[in-house]
Design a protein around this motif. Structure first.
Motif, PDB file in Angstrom:
ATOM      1  N   UNK A   1       7.892  -3.593   3.284  1.00  0.00           N
ATOM      2  CA  UNK A   1       7.518  -4.790   4.336  1.00  0.00           C
ATOM      3  C   UNK A   1       6.012  -5.297   3.964  1.00  0.00           C
ATOM      4  N   UNK A   2       5.031  -3.922   2.561  1.00  0.00           N
ATOM      5  CA  UNK A   2       4.311  -4.088   2.277  1.00  0.00           C
ATOM      6  C   UNK A   2       4.613  -4.900   0.133  1.00  0.00           C
ATOM      7  N   UNK A   3       4.703  -5.927  -0.153  1.00  0.00           N
ATOM      8  CA  UNK A   3       4.901  -5.896  -1.781  1.00  0.00           C
ATOM      9  C   UNK A   3       3.504  -5.918  -2.260  1.00  0.00           C
ATOM     10  N   UNK A   4       3.111  -5.504  -3.497  1.00  0.00           N
ATOM     11  CA  UNK A   4       2.087  -5.990  -4.195  1.00  0.00           C
ATOM     12  C   UNK A   4       1.655  -7.018  -4.088  1.00  0.00           C
ATOM     13  N   UNK A   5       0.466  -6.712  -4.776  1.00  0.00           N
ATOM     14  CA  UNK A   5      -0.593  -7.812  -4.349  1.00  0.00           C
ATOM     15  C   UNK A   5      -0.028  -9.028  -5.695  1.00  0.00           C
ATOM     16  N   UNK A   6       0.176  -8.386  -6.538  1.00  0.00           N
ATOM     17  CA  UNK A   6       1.028  -9.715  -7.688  1.00  0.00           C
ATOM     18  C   UNK A   6       1.725  -9.938  -8.008  1.00  0.00           C
TER      19      UNK A   6
ATOM     20  N   UNK B   1      -0.301  11.465  -6.332  1.00  0.00           N
ATOM     21  CA  UNK B   1      -0.050  10.446  -6.689  1.00  0.00           C
ATOM     22  C   UNK B   1      -1.330   9.406  -6.102  1.00  0.00           C
ATOM     23  N   UNK B   2      -1.668   9.815  -4.652  1.00  0.00           N
ATOM     24  CA  UNK B   2      -3.343   9.380  -4.528  1.00  0.00           C
ATOM     25  C   UNK B   2      -4.101   9.984  -5.479  1.00  0.00           C
TER      26      UNK B   2
ATOM     27  N   UNK C   1      -2.116  -4.327  -8.060  1.00  0.00           N
ATOM     28  CA  UNK C   1      -1.095  -3.543  -7.104  1.00  0.00           C
ATOM     29  C   UNK C   1      -0.907  -4.019  -5.564  1.00  0.00           C
ATOM     30  N   UNK C   2      -2.675  -3.826  -5.444  1.00  0.00           N
ATOM     31  CA  UNK C   2      -3.532  -4.569  -4.115  1.00  0.00           C
ATOM     32  C   UNK C   2      -3.743  -3.243  -3.110  1.00  0.00           C
ATOM     33  N   UNK C   3      -4.546  -3.849  -2.643  1.00  0.00           N
ATOM     34  CA  UNK C   3      -4.825  -2.238  -1.534  1.00  0.00           C
ATOM     35  C   UNK C   3      -3.886  -1.923   0.121  1.00  0.00           C
ATOM     36  N   UNK C   4      -4.152  -3.180   0.221  1.00  0.00           N
ATOM     37  CA  UNK C   4      -2.875  -3.433   1.410  1.00  0.00           C
ATOM     38  C   UNK C   4      -1.139  -2.376   0.693  1.00  0.00           C
ATOM     39  N   UNK C   5      -0.367  -2.415  -0.037  1.00  0.00           N
ATOM     40  CA  UNK C   5       0.501  -1.872  -0.889  1.00  0.00           C
ATOM     41  C   UNK C   5       0.095  -0.187  -0.690  1.00  0.00           C
ATOM     42  N   UNK C   6      -1.023  -0.007  -1.665  1.00  0.00           N
ATOM     43  CA  UNK C   6      -1.472   1.557  -2.002  1.00  0.00           C
ATOM     44  C   UNK C   6      -1.775   1.700  -0.569  1.00  0.00           C
ATOM     45  N   UNK C   7      -2.427   1.476  -0.106  1.00  0.00           N
ATOM     46  CA  UNK C   7      -2.309   2.192   1.489  1.00  0.00           C
ATOM     47  C   UNK C   7      -0.545   2.899   1.931  1.00  0.00           C
ATOM     48  N   UNK C   8       0.098   1.635   1.867  1.00  0.00           N
ATOM     49  CA  UNK C   8       1.330   1.496   2.957  1.00  0.00           C
ATOM     50  C   UNK C   8       2.223   3.098   1.384  1.00  0.00           C
ATOM     51  N   UNK C   9       2.116   2.393   0.670  1.00  0.00           N
ATOM     52  CA  UNK C   9       2.904   3.751  -0.910  1.00  0.00           C
ATOM     53  C   UNK C   9       2.470   4.892  -0.069  1.00  0.00           C
ATOM     54  N   UNK C  10       1.194   5.190   0.007  1.00  0.00           N
ATOM     55  CA  UNK C  10       0.577   6.937   0.479  1.00  0.00           C
ATOM     56  C   UNK C  10       1.317   7.001   1.750  1.00  0.00           C
ATOM     57  N   UNK C  11       0.917   6.226   2.929  1.00  0.00           N
ATOM     58  CA  UNK C  11       1.545   7.033   4.058  1.00  0.00           C
ATOM     59  C   UNK C  11       2.963   6.706   4.201  1.00  0.00           C
ATOM     60  N   UNK C  12       3.257   5.974   3.514  1.00  0.00           N
ATOM     61  CA  UNK C  12       4.705   6.102   2.928  1.00  0.00           C
ATOM     62  C   UNK C  12       5.856   7.181   2.919  1.00  0.00           C
TER      63      UNK C  12
END
Length: 116
Positions: A104-109, A13-14, A28-39
């Motif tokens: 808790x973090x939504x995609x940037x779009x 996935x990463x 998608x946004x960097x914050x969402x991508x980071x959250x997704x990979x950590x989860x």
């Protein structure tokens, strides 16, 4: 079940995320991508995945038995999570997924669309 696809899910996935175009990554946004990979790293269903031999044994029994079971529920996830969800009304299943899969973090779009 602990199969190669589950064991390598986080890594793949990463890698796919890094290969996305700039436009898609911005949506998608960097914050969402980071959250997704950590989860993915802490997902309990992945961390506690079981040996797939349980599926093989269930299929073997279903094929070779003179009196096979109507349903097989190999593994704790199928017994305690998915089987229960399959017998309750759809609205309760939807409620379960809405509460346990909320982000808790939504995609940037999405965040951009929600802003007035």
């Amino acid at each position: 079940m602990k199969t190669p696809i589950v064991q390598k899910h986080t890594q793949v996935a990463r890698e796919v995320g890094m290969e996305l175009s700039t436009a898609v990554r911005e949506r998608w946004g960097e914050e969402f991508m980071k959250y997704h990979f950590e989860s993915l790293k802490t997902n309990i269903l992945v961390r506690l995945a079981e040996n797939p031999i349980k599926i093989v044994r269930a299929v073997q029994h279903a094929v070779t038995s003179k009196s096979p079971c109507i349903r097989y529920r190999p593994g704790w996830q199928s017994k305690f999570v998915y089987f229960r969800l399959s017998i309750v009304p759809a609205c309760l299943t939807d409620f379960y997924y809405a509460k346990t899969r909320s982000l808790p973090v939504l995609p940037a779009g999405v965040t951009k669309q929600l802003k007035p």
